[in-house]
Write an enzyme that holds these catalytic residues in place. Structure first.
Site, PDB file in Angstrom:
ATOM      1  N   ARG A   4       0.828  -1.216   0.000  1.00 41.68           N
ATOM      2  CA  ARG A   4       0.000   0.000   0.000  1.00 41.68           C
ATOM      3  C   ARG A   4       0.860   1.263   0.000  1.00 41.68           C
ATOM      4  O   ARG A   4       0.595   2.196  -0.749  1.00 41.68           O
ATOM      5  CB  ARG A   4      -0.968   0.012   1.186  1.00 41.68           C
ATOM      6  CG  ARG A   4      -2.069  -1.038   1.053  1.00 41.68           C
ATOM      7  CD  ARG A   4      -2.952  -1.054   2.260  1.00 41.68           C
ATOM      8  NE  ARG A   4      -2.130  -1.363   3.435  1.00 41.68           N
ATOM      9  CZ  ARG A   4      -2.488  -1.115   4.685  1.00 41.68           C
ATOM     10  NH1 ARG A   4      -3.641  -0.550   4.948  1.00 41.68           N
ATOM     11  NH2 ARG A   4      -1.697  -1.447   5.679  1.00 41.68           N
ATOM     12  N   ASN A  50      -6.065  -2.729   1.719  1.00 42.14           N
ATOM     13  CA  ASN A  50      -6.060  -4.186   1.836  1.00 42.14           C
ATOM     14  C   ASN A  50      -7.498  -4.664   1.904  1.00 42.14           C
ATOM     15  O   ASN A  50      -8.379  -3.956   2.399  1.00 42.14           O
ATOM     16  CB  ASN A  50      -5.333  -4.636   3.106  1.00 42.14           C
ATOM     17  CG  ASN A  50      -3.835  -4.517   3.002  1.00 42.14           C
ATOM     18  OD1 ASN A  50      -3.279  -4.452   1.916  1.00 42.14           O
ATOM     19  ND2 ASN A  50      -3.168  -4.505   4.137  1.00 42.14           N
TER      20      ASN A  50
END
Length: 98
Positions: A25, A43
């Site tokens: 990320r 996520n």
């Protein structure tokens, strides 16, 4: 003088593989900002990473290509993408897991 119009698109991507717990990320946010994209990354509880990339079509295509490699510790199996519509933030952000 005619200016070429730049095509802007939005794409939702789902990244499969070893993509959680490997700084995916943070890496995505860094690369998207570098490319001038807006959107988000998060996520998912199924182990995938989901992202929305919005901006110039060439930059979005570049980002999708980068997602296939990911950060060094990632092992990407595949990236699925589809055209997206809706509200896009005027920045790029990391969102909570869903």
């Amino acid at each position: 003088m005619n200016e070429d119009k730049v095509e802007r698109i939005a794409v939702r991507a789902r990244i499969h593989g070893r993509v959680q717990g490997v700084w995916y990320r943070g890496w995505t946010e860094k690369e998207a900002v570098r490319l001038g994209l807006h959107g988000w990354v998060r996520n998912r509880s199924d182990g995938t990473v989901e992202a929305l990339f919005a901006g110039e079509s060439e930059a979005v295509d570049t980002m999708l290509g980068l997602c296939l490699a990911g950060p060094i510790a990632a092992q990407v199996i595949k990236v699925e993408s589809e055209a997206a519509k809706g509200i896009t933030p005027h920045r790029f952000e990391v969102k909570p897991t869903v």
